[in-house]
Design an enzyme around this catalytic site. Structure first.
Site, PDB file in Angstrom:
ATOM      1  N   PHE A 141       0.867  -1.181   0.000  1.00  0.00           N
ATOM      2  CA  PHE A 141       0.000   0.000   0.000  1.00  0.00           C
ATOM      3  C   PHE A 141       0.897   1.222   0.000  1.00  0.00           C
ATOM      4  O   PHE A 141       1.547   1.534   1.005  1.00  0.00           O
ATOM      5  CB  PHE A 141      -0.937   0.054   1.196  1.00  0.00           C
ATOM      6  CG  PHE A 141      -1.851   1.254   1.144  1.00  0.00           C
ATOM      7  CD1 PHE A 141      -2.993   1.230   0.360  1.00  0.00           C
ATOM      8  CD2 PHE A 141      -1.532   2.429   1.812  1.00  0.00           C
ATOM      9  CE1 PHE A 141      -3.827   2.341   0.262  1.00  0.00           C
ATOM     10  CE2 PHE A 141      -2.354   3.546   1.718  1.00  0.00           C
ATOM     11  CZ  PHE A 141      -3.498   3.503   0.951  1.00  0.00           C
ATOM     12  N   ASP A 226       9.599   2.898   1.761  1.00  0.00           N
ATOM     13  CA  ASP A 226       8.408   3.675   2.094  1.00  0.00           C
ATOM     14  C   ASP A 226       8.187   3.548   3.601  1.00  0.00           C
ATOM     15  O   ASP A 226       7.605   2.578   4.078  1.00  0.00           O
ATOM     16  CB  ASP A 226       7.209   3.143   1.312  1.00  0.00           C
ATOM     17  CG  ASP A 226       5.918   3.898   1.623  1.00  0.00           C
ATOM     18  OD1 ASP A 226       5.886   4.648   2.621  1.00  0.00           O
ATOM     19  OD2 ASP A 226       4.935   3.722   0.880  1.00  0.00           O
ATOM     20  N   LYS A 255       2.990  11.305   7.040  1.00  0.00           N
ATOM     21  CA  LYS A 255       2.163  11.101   8.230  1.00  0.00           C
ATOM     22  C   LYS A 255       2.730  11.777   9.472  1.00  0.00           C
ATOM     23  O   LYS A 255       2.482  12.950   9.703  1.00  0.00           O
ATOM     24  CB  LYS A 255       1.907   9.609   8.445  1.00  0.00           C
ATOM     25  CG  LYS A 255       1.060   8.987   7.332  1.00  0.00           C
ATOM     26  CD  LYS A 255       0.513   7.649   7.685  1.00  0.00           C
ATOM     27  CE  LYS A 255      -0.254   7.015   6.528  1.00  0.00           C
ATOM     28  NZ  LYS A 255      -1.451   7.756   6.113  1.00  0.00           N
TER      29      LYS A 255
END
Length: 401
Positions: A141, A226, A255
């Site tokens: 994802f 990531d 984030k």
């Protein structure tokens, strides 16, 4: 009609149905707790998928934002501003890198990493035009842009969005043999999550990241990590790659970098890699804006103390130990995790992940399901052990009565 019902009715009528939220309407939040429009309190065991690592309304971050709000919030990158250079220098230092390319959202940062890897491949590795390949992992994802869902294996993410962007080779996560076989002379990068969050907090086999680093070095390929969810303290280290002593060529961050206050993301790498970008070839209106830089600078300062990493490591051991005790009851079939981050597979006779999430909501605890039977637990790193234990007690009650 209750305030919750009214808010949901308005959302259903006027917003696209791209999410399936739990029936909670949050009004205020502080630390690890949220209060809804009815005055009910909920323990947040999701933390915005790691965006809220430092808790809701963290005073250091709020004060940094308020101070910057009084000065300047946006200049565009047509001009320099007085927070930009410090942000880039200090984030690069935290990462052990040299250069930063700031963006706003995580998906935007991954897209930037893809563009960077391809540009490096053509300008440095001398891959023939339009032949660059990037190896990725199944069950990944990385975001929901058209390019990123082009190499997703999640049918819900991919369906009805074609034609898809070419140039990606998908291999099983954790399989070094498959990864090495997929690398060719036209491969420019291997793009991986050190821990796959959306897939259910999948931790790779020991030695996997070390093997990826070895293969990419031997084959002159960039290793792109990531760390949007796994980085910045979540796993008990600043970066999840550190658990195997691995430093990738590129970190992709987001984030928690914005402290739950503003969206901030970045691609961080060496001058040799990020130096391939030339003026006018890539940009972002809000990337690296003064408000984002002010908050992110405070995030970097907080991480430099090591306090949050140690807290995630210590509380994470406690979390995983308590969760694994549930396996003995038959209510849980698997527990995976690292640091203050866990994926819990619910036994079929105890309900789906969504059903368990709803039952926990009724008991004042908020988690999120994923991929059917799994719930994810990733509380703010500031949560107290007492609050964490209370939340786990509610989970035990839901699962074992």
């Amino acid at each position: 009609m209750s305030r919750t019902t009214a808010a949901f009715a308005s959302a259903e009528a006027h917003s696209a149905h791209n999410y399936h939220p739990l029936p909670v309407v949050v009004a205020t939040a502080e630390g690890a707790w949220m209060t809804d429009v009815e005055g009910r309190r909920f323990l947040d065991l999701l933390a915005g998928y790691s965006a809220l690592n430092f808790g809701h309304g963290n005073r250091r971050l709020i004060e940094a934002a308020k101070a910057q709000l009084e000065r300047v919030t946006l200049t565009s990158r047509a001009f320099h501003h007085d927070r930009f250079g410090d942000f880039c220098a200090q984030l690069a230092e935290l990462c052990g890198m040299e250069m930063v390319l700031p963006m706003s959202t995580g998906a935007e940062a991954v897209e930037t990493a893809v563009k960077t890897a391809r540009k490096w491949g053509y300008r440095v590795k001398r891959v023939p035009d339009n032949m660059a390949k990037i190896v990725v992992a199944a069950n990944n994802f990385h975001g929901r842009t058209t390019t990123l869902i082009s190499f997703s294996t999640d049918p819900e993410a991919r369906a009805d969005h074609g034609p898809y962007t070419p140039g990606f080779e998908i291999v099983p996560y954790g399989d070094l043999t498959a990864l090495e076989s997929a690398v060719t002379e036209n491969t420019v990068a291997v793009l991986l999550e050190p821990i796959q969050g959306e897939a259910g907090v999948l931790v790779p086999p020991a030695g996997y990241l070390t093997g990826v680093r070895r293969i990419t070095r031997e084959r002159n390929v960039l290793f792109v990590a990531d760390e949007i969810q796994s980085g910045l303290g979540r796993t008990g280290r600043t970066f999840a790659c550190e658990h195997e002593g691995v430093v990738p060529d590129i970190y992709v961050l987001g984030k928690a970098l914005g402290g739950g206050v503003v969206p901030v993301s970045a691609v961080v790498s060496s001058a040799d890699v990020l130096g391939v970008h030339r003026q006018g070839e890539h940009g972002s209106t809000f990337g690296g804006n003064p408000l984002a830089c002010a908050v992110a600078l405070e995030v970097v300062a907080m991480l430099r103390t090591g306090e949050f990493q140690r807290r995630a490591a210590d509380l994470g051991e406690h979390l995983l130990r308590e969760l694994r005790l549930l396996m003995g009851s038959g209510a849980v079939t698997a527990v995976r995790g690292r640091g203050l981050w866990a994926g819990v597979d619910i036994a079929p006779d105890r309900g789906t992940g969504r059903e368990v999430s709803e039952q926990l909501m009724d008991r004042g605890v908020l988690v999120k399901d994923t991929r059917g039977p799994t719930i994810r637990i990733s509380p703010p790193l500031v949560i107290s052990e007492e609050d964490l234990d209370w939340g786990l007690a509610q989970l035990r009650t839901v699962l074992t009565g």
